[in-house]
Design an enzyme around this catalytic site. Sequence first.
Site, PDB file in Angstrom:
ATOM      1  N   HIS A 157      -7.420 -45.614 -25.202  1.00  0.00           N
ATOM      2  CA  HIS A 157      -8.276 -44.767 -25.556  1.00  0.00           C
ATOM      3  C   HIS A 157      -8.296 -44.736 -27.003  1.00  0.00           C
ATOM      4  O   HIS A 157      -9.086 -43.735 -27.841  1.00  0.00           O
ATOM      5  CB  HIS A 157      -8.023 -43.255 -25.313  1.00  0.00           C
ATOM      6  CG  HIS A 157      -8.088 -42.998 -23.771  1.00  0.00           C
ATOM      7  ND1 HIS A 157      -6.714 -42.351 -23.277  1.00  0.00           N
ATOM      8  CD2 HIS A 157      -8.756 -43.385 -22.882  1.00  0.00           C
ATOM      9  CE1 HIS A 157      -7.197 -42.198 -22.013  1.00  0.00           C
ATOM     10  NE2 HIS A 157      -8.124 -42.884 -21.616  1.00  0.00           N
ATOM     11  N   ARG A 208     -16.201 -52.206 -23.528  1.00  0.00           N
ATOM     12  CA  ARG A 208     -15.039 -51.587 -23.801  1.00  0.00           C
ATOM     13  C   ARG A 208     -13.892 -52.488 -22.777  1.00  0.00           C
ATOM     14  O   ARG A 208     -14.217 -52.656 -21.708  1.00  0.00           O
ATOM     15  CB  ARG A 208     -15.076 -50.153 -23.368  1.00  0.00           C
ATOM     16  CG  ARG A 208     -13.671 -49.509 -23.386  1.00  0.00           C
ATOM     17  CD  ARG A 208     -13.324 -48.499 -22.225  1.00  0.00           C
ATOM     18  NE  ARG A 208     -11.842 -48.049 -22.479  1.00  0.00           N
ATOM     19  CZ  ARG A 208     -11.645 -46.972 -21.532  1.00  0.00           C
ATOM     20  NH1 ARG A 208     -12.243 -46.557 -20.586  1.00  0.00           N
ATOM     21  NH2 ARG A 208     -10.403 -46.441 -21.731  1.00  0.00           N
ATOM     22  N   ARG A 235      -2.088 -41.218 -11.975  1.00  0.00           N
ATOM     23  CA  ARG A 235      -0.964 -41.945 -12.519  1.00  0.00           C
ATOM     24  C   ARG A 235       0.148 -40.948 -12.830  1.00  0.00           C
ATOM     25  O   ARG A 235      -0.120 -39.898 -13.299  1.00  0.00           O
ATOM     26  CB  ARG A 235      -1.397 -42.612 -13.937  1.00  0.00           C
ATOM     27  CG  ARG A 235      -2.224 -43.798 -13.825  1.00  0.00           C
ATOM     28  CD  ARG A 235      -2.805 -44.402 -14.991  1.00  0.00           C
ATOM     29  NE  ARG A 235      -4.295 -44.165 -14.664  1.00  0.00           N
ATOM     30  CZ  ARG A 235      -5.128 -44.357 -15.904  1.00  0.00           C
ATOM     31  NH1 ARG A 235      -4.773 -44.752 -17.100  1.00  0.00           N
ATOM     32  NH2 ARG A 235      -6.214 -44.161 -15.746  1.00  0.00           N
TER      33      ARG A 235
HETATM   34  N1  LIG Z   1     -16.440 -29.597 -15.675  1.00  0.00           N
HETATM   35  C1  LIG Z   1     -15.367 -30.211 -15.253  1.00  0.00           C
HETATM   36  N2  LIG Z   1     -14.209 -29.497 -15.207  1.00  0.00           N
HETATM   37  C2  LIG Z   1     -12.985 -30.191 -15.128  1.00  0.00           C
HETATM   38  N3  LIG Z   1     -12.911 -31.476 -14.954  1.00  0.00           N
HETATM   39  C3  LIG Z   1     -13.725 -32.152 -14.908  1.00  0.00           C
HETATM   40  C4  LIG Z   1     -15.164 -31.654 -15.441  1.00  0.00           C
HETATM   41  N4  LIG Z   1     -16.085 -32.384 -15.413  1.00  0.00           N
HETATM   42  C5  LIG Z   1     -15.373 -33.878 -15.094  1.00  0.00           C
HETATM   43  N5  LIG Z   1     -14.207 -33.453 -15.184  1.00  0.00           N
HETATM   44  C6  LIG Z   1     -13.167 -34.543 -14.932  1.00  0.00           C
HETATM   45  O1  LIG Z   1     -12.973 -35.461 -15.919  1.00  0.00           O
HETATM   46  C7  LIG Z   1     -12.251 -36.505 -15.242  1.00  0.00           C
HETATM   47  C8  LIG Z   1     -13.107 -37.624 -15.377  1.00  0.00           C
HETATM   48  O2  LIG Z   1     -12.884 -38.071 -16.767  1.00  0.00           O
HETATM   49  P1  LIG Z   1     -13.753 -39.191 -17.605  1.00  0.00           P
HETATM   50  O3  LIG Z   1     -13.100 -38.985 -19.104  1.00  0.00           O
HETATM   51  O4  LIG Z   1     -15.151 -38.974 -17.494  1.00  0.00           O
HETATM   52  O5  LIG Z   1     -13.218 -40.523 -16.795  1.00  0.00           O
HETATM   53  P2  LIG Z   1     -12.421 -41.626 -17.003  1.00  0.00           P
HETATM   54  O6  LIG Z   1     -10.804 -41.292 -17.348  1.00  0.00           O
HETATM   55  O7  LIG Z   1     -12.581 -42.445 -15.796  1.00  0.00           O
HETATM   56  O8  LIG Z   1     -13.105 -42.210 -18.082  1.00  0.00           O
HETATM   57  C9  LIG Z   1     -12.457 -36.151 -13.672  1.00  0.00           C
HETATM   58  O9  LIG Z   1     -11.024 -35.935 -13.128  1.00  0.00           O
HETATM   59  C10 LIG Z   1     -13.312 -35.046 -13.503  1.00  0.00           C
HETATM   60  O10 LIG Z   1     -12.867 -34.215 -12.505  1.00  0.00           O
HETATM   61  C1  LIG Z   2      -6.914 -46.288 -20.492  1.00  0.00           C
HETATM   62  C2  LIG Z   2      -7.303 -45.213 -19.710  1.00  0.00           C
HETATM   63  O1  LIG Z   2      -6.803 -44.748 -18.781  1.00  0.00           O
HETATM   64  O2  LIG Z   2      -8.771 -45.142 -19.565  1.00  0.00           O
HETATM   65  P1  LIG Z   2      -9.760 -44.238 -18.764  1.00  0.00           P
HETATM   66  O3  LIG Z   2      -9.282 -42.765 -19.129  1.00  0.00           O
HETATM   67  O4  LIG Z   2     -11.204 -44.430 -19.074  1.00  0.00           O
HETATM   68  O5  LIG Z   2      -9.225 -44.584 -17.302  1.00  0.00           O
HETATM   69 MG   LIG Z   3     -12.589 -43.142 -19.820  1.00  0.00          MG
END
Ligand SMILES: Nc1ncnc2c1ncn2[C@@H]1O[C@H](COP(=O)(O)OP(=O)(O)O)[C@@H](O)[C@H]1O
Ligand SMILES: CC(=O)OP(=O)(O)O
Ligand SMILES: [Mg+2]
Length: 409
Positions: free
Chosen positions: A179, A90, A240
């Site tokens: 995304h 990705r 952010r």
């Molecule tokens: N059960 C939950 N309830 C609320 N938020 C959650 C839960 N499980 C994961 N998260 C939240 O999801 C976020 C991570 O999202 P994710 O899409 O996995 O990561 P990224 O944005 O890094 O790709 C974190 O803020 C985490 O707290």
């Molecule tokens: C673009 C972006 O914010 O990606 P992620 O949610 O995986 O951090």
């Molecule tokens: Mg992500």
Amino acid sequence: MKILVINCGSSSIKYQLLDAASENVLAKGLLERIGISGSKLSHRKGEKKYEFEKDIADHTEGLELIIEVLQSEETGVVKNINEIEAVGHRVVHGGERFASSVLIDDEVVSEIEANNFLAPLHNPANIEGIVAAKKILPSVPHIGVFDTAFHQSMPESSYLYAIPYDLYRKYKIRKYGFHGTSHRYVAERAAVMMERPLKELKIITAHIGNGASVAAVKNGRSVDTSMGFTPLEGLVMGTRSGDIDPAIVPFLQEQEGLSAGEVNDLLNKESGMYGLTEGRFSDMRDIEERAMKNEPTCKRAHDIYEYRLAKYIGAYAAAMNGVDAIVFTAGVGENSPYLRANVIDKYLGYLGISIDVEKNKIRGKETMISTTDSKVKVFVIPTNEELVISRDTSRIVKNGLKELKLWEE
Ligand SMILES: Nc1ncnc2c1ncn2[C@@H]1O[C@H](COP(=O)(O)OP(=O)(O)O)[C@@H](O)[C@H]1O
Ligand SMILES: CC(=O)OP(=O)(O)O
Ligand SMILES: [Mg+2]
């Protein structure tokens, strides 16, 4: 063909080792809370689950741990790492250059690097992933699948900012959106769940993770999305700010004596829920458990977070002159009944949406959470950027392509 897919998010690394033909997932995992205390690797091999808790400072360290786990006797699924025949990566920011998935060579890496300033939390991490994987698997093809590609279908009225047009000509300053692989996947899944052709539908997809964005997907194509020139614009996120008055940037430079880079860092790494909770939390779980107990700072932060999301969903219903379905996905979207209920009950009743309280208790499973009489269907659909990346990787490698245009499929 065994394909390793690596998805470096701002706070996480997700990975899957798949058999491309059967799309059977041989192993998968999530390394989360990278760069904050309490990093955890949840690894799954078949039905067996493993957890490793070890503070991980950055994505390179994270990838080293993941490669080690994939190769170990107990948790590994390949006797020899060379059984892996391709790696799909990705990559967050591909600019206008990549409206497709591509075979990664040195020129592609330098194009990705050129966008580092525009995606400081991501492109450097994506490159770390590519470099680390190429070190371990130097002789297999590595494919890049870009977040920005799906949004290249946006019309000018969505992607042009009202600034001197010459700045677009010169620097390609425009909205790109991110995304895209996730928005594309969950919109397709929503059409399947509705048993209607995607080309007939108006779907709002809310990818709510540490990074978060909303997209308006009309007739299968992205027509608008909340992230912009960079992944900073739009929603309130983990660290952010999302939308702010751009005049705040020169104000901070003058009043605080900050450089442009320092303001960029402040808005990307010290703002959002982290900024609103005064540096205490960026992980939504930590915030929600307090907001639900009415701890004032976390409750206020969550209210602001919900309100911004609701405004974008409302705006995109207008942008498409209607909406058939809303999808919640990604870490928060898939796992937080609290967020989903608050956004819909407080702000979206005017669309004729109603939530089934029982069904909304779901976490992380494909479910329609709206009531049967709701005018707009609401779904929780776990995203699967890794599956889409694996499919593109397989098609490119099998057909000996250098790139796979999204709209050619
Ligand atoms: N059960 C939950 N309830 C609320 N938020 C959650 C839960 N499980 C994961 N998260 C939240 O999801 C976020 C991570 O999202 P994710 O899409 O996995 O990561 P990224 O944005 O890094 O790709 C974190 O803020 C985490 O707290
Ligand atoms: C673009 C972006 O914010 O990606 P992620 O949610 O995986 O951090
Ligand atoms: Mg992500």
